[in-house]
Design a protein around this motif. Structure first.
Motif, PDB file in Angstrom:
ATOM      1  N   GLN A   1       0.859  -1.177   0.232  1.00  0.00           N
ATOM      2  CA  GLN A   1      -0.105  -0.123   0.231  1.00  0.00           C
ATOM      3  C   GLN A   1       1.057   1.019   0.258  1.00  0.00           C
ATOM      4  OE1 GLN A   1      -2.590  -0.063   3.052  1.00  0.00           O
ATOM      5  NE2 GLN A   1      -4.539   0.720   1.561  1.00  0.00           N
TER       6      GLN A   1
ATOM      7  N   THR B   1       1.410   4.895  -1.405  1.00  0.00           N
ATOM      8  CA  THR B   1       0.446   6.587  -2.073  1.00  0.00           C
ATOM      9  C   THR B   1       1.292   6.681  -3.435  1.00  0.00           C
ATOM     10  OG1 THR B   1      -0.324   7.413  -0.495  1.00  0.00           O
ATOM     11  CG2 THR B   1       0.084   8.410  -2.361  1.00  0.00           C
TER      12      THR B   1
ATOM     13  N   THR C   1     -13.116   5.979  -7.232  1.00  0.00           N
ATOM     14  CA  THR C   1     -12.342   7.287  -7.479  1.00  0.00           C
ATOM     15  C   THR C   1     -13.846   8.035  -6.579  1.00  0.00           C
ATOM     16  OG1 THR C   1     -14.175   7.756  -9.455  1.00  0.00           O
ATOM     17  CG2 THR C   1     -11.218   7.231 -10.025  1.00  0.00           C
TER      18      THR C   1
ATOM     19  N   SER D   1     -18.474   9.418  -6.686  1.00  0.00           N
ATOM     20  CA  SER D   1     -17.785   8.703  -6.608  1.00  0.00           C
ATOM     21  C   SER D   1     -17.973   8.206  -7.702  1.00  0.00           C
ATOM     22  CB  SER D   1     -17.894   7.792  -5.707  1.00  0.00           C
ATOM     23  OG  SER D   1     -19.212   6.882  -4.742  1.00  0.00           O
TER      24      SER D   1
ATOM     25  N   ARG E   1      -9.668  11.833  -5.492  1.00  0.00           N
ATOM     26  CA  ARG E   1      -8.578  10.708  -4.723  1.00  0.00           C
ATOM     27  C   ARG E   1      -8.970   9.484  -5.173  1.00  0.00           C
ATOM     28  NH1 ARG E   1     -10.569   9.481  -0.045  1.00  0.00           N
ATOM     29  NH2 ARG E   1     -12.464  10.272   0.073  1.00  0.00           N
TER      30      ARG E   1
ATOM     31  N   LYS F   1      -8.163   4.605  -4.945  1.00  0.00           N
ATOM     32  CA  LYS F   1      -7.770   4.143  -4.883  1.00  0.00           C
ATOM     33  C   LYS F   1      -7.692   2.817  -5.831  1.00  0.00           C
ATOM     34  CE  LYS F   1      -8.701   0.575  -1.470  1.00  0.00           C
ATOM     35  NZ  LYS F   1     -10.128  -0.146  -0.694  1.00  0.00           N
TER      36      LYS F   1
ATOM     37  N   THR G   1      -6.951  -1.376  -6.701  1.00  0.00           N
ATOM     38  CA  THR G   1      -7.342  -2.871  -6.357  1.00  0.00           C
ATOM     39  C   THR G   1      -6.347  -3.853  -7.215  1.00  0.00           C
ATOM     40  OG1 THR G   1      -8.380  -2.184  -4.538  1.00  0.00           O
ATOM     41  CG2 THR G   1      -7.407  -4.325  -4.932  1.00  0.00           C
TER      42      THR G   1
ATOM     43  N   TRP H   1      -3.399   3.839  -3.779  1.00  0.00           N
ATOM     44  CA  TRP H   1      -3.513   5.172  -3.589  1.00  0.00           C
ATOM     45  C   TRP H   1      -2.768   6.520  -4.817  1.00  0.00           C
ATOM     46  CZ3 TRP H   1      -7.815   6.256  -1.685  1.00  0.00           C
ATOM     47  CH2 TRP H   1      -9.026   5.667  -0.431  1.00  0.00           C
TER      48      TRP H   1
ATOM     49  N   GLU I   1      -1.994   9.409  -6.038  1.00  0.00           N
ATOM     50  CA  GLU I   1      -1.597  10.733  -6.130  1.00  0.00           C
ATOM     51  C   GLU I   1      -2.742  12.050  -6.115  1.00  0.00           C
ATOM     52  OE1 GLU I   1       0.767  12.578  -3.742  1.00  0.00           O
ATOM     53  OE2 GLU I   1       1.969  10.657  -3.955  1.00  0.00           O
ATOM     54  N   PRO I   2      -3.388  12.042  -4.949  1.00  0.00           N
ATOM     55  CA  PRO I   2      -4.520  13.214  -5.305  1.00  0.00           C
ATOM     56  C   PRO I   2      -4.554  14.385  -6.546  1.00  0.00           C
ATOM     57  CG  PRO I   2      -4.246  12.992  -2.832  1.00  0.00           C
ATOM     58  CD  PRO I   2      -2.742  12.660  -3.395  1.00  0.00           C
TER      59      PRO I   2
END
Length: 163
Positions: free
Chosen positions: A54, A56, A94, A106, A137, A139, A141, A152, A154-155
């Motif tokens: 995990q 970023t 998202t 989202s 943001r 994520k 998987t 994750w 980078e925002p």
């Protein structure tokens, strides 16, 4: 403070310290960075899995959106995403946060039905959203022979102003 209370506090502190110092890590692999484990967790470095799965990062993909106008009513606001993993078994979530930190929209995408690179939209309404700086943001998987991996992105940020 009575002697009974004082000795109870001392015994409680000793038991707590013994439990923390003798805790066995769940994962037997050596940590990938020097500040993992208990010290890293206390200092806020690394994750519960030693930071191995995990991170970023932008190396697994990214998101983006252009600045625009927060229009009256409910509208779709475009953004894009890119997934850069070699696996064909992935999901991407998202999240759009407004300037107050509230998540206002989202999205969810999967390798079975979505391309690795696409333009999509967030739908939200002006009456329940503040104009200003927005954060995307994401994520990711994905799965391969080594198992499940999570990253994750980078925002990314963009602005929506009032007309």
């Amino acid at each position: 403070m009575t002697p009974v209370t004082r000795s109870g506090i001392v015994l409680g502190c000793a038991a707590l310290a013994a439990g923390v110092l003798t805790a066995v890590p769940v994962q037997a692999d050596p940590p990938p960075d020097p500040v993992s484990g208990l010290v890293g967790q206390v200092l806020g470095h690394g994750q519960k899995d030693g930071g191995r799965h995990q991170r970023t990062t932008n190396e697994r993909g990214h998101t983006g959106a252009r600045d625009g106008v927060l229009r009256r009513g409910c509208h779709d606001y475009p953004y894009r995403y890119v997934v850069a993993v070699r696996s064909n078994d992935w999901t991407l979530e998202t999240f759009l946060d407004d300037r107050t930190g509230d998540t206002v929209a989202s999205g969810a995408f999967a390798a079975d039905s979505d391309p690795k690179k696409a333009r999509r939209t967030f739908r939200f309404c002006r009456y329940s959203t503040y104009a200003g700086k927005f954060k995307i943001r994401a994520k990711l998987t994905w799965y391969n022979d080594a198992g499940e991996h999570v990253a994750w992105f980078e925002p990314t940020y963009f602005r929506l102003r009032r007309p």
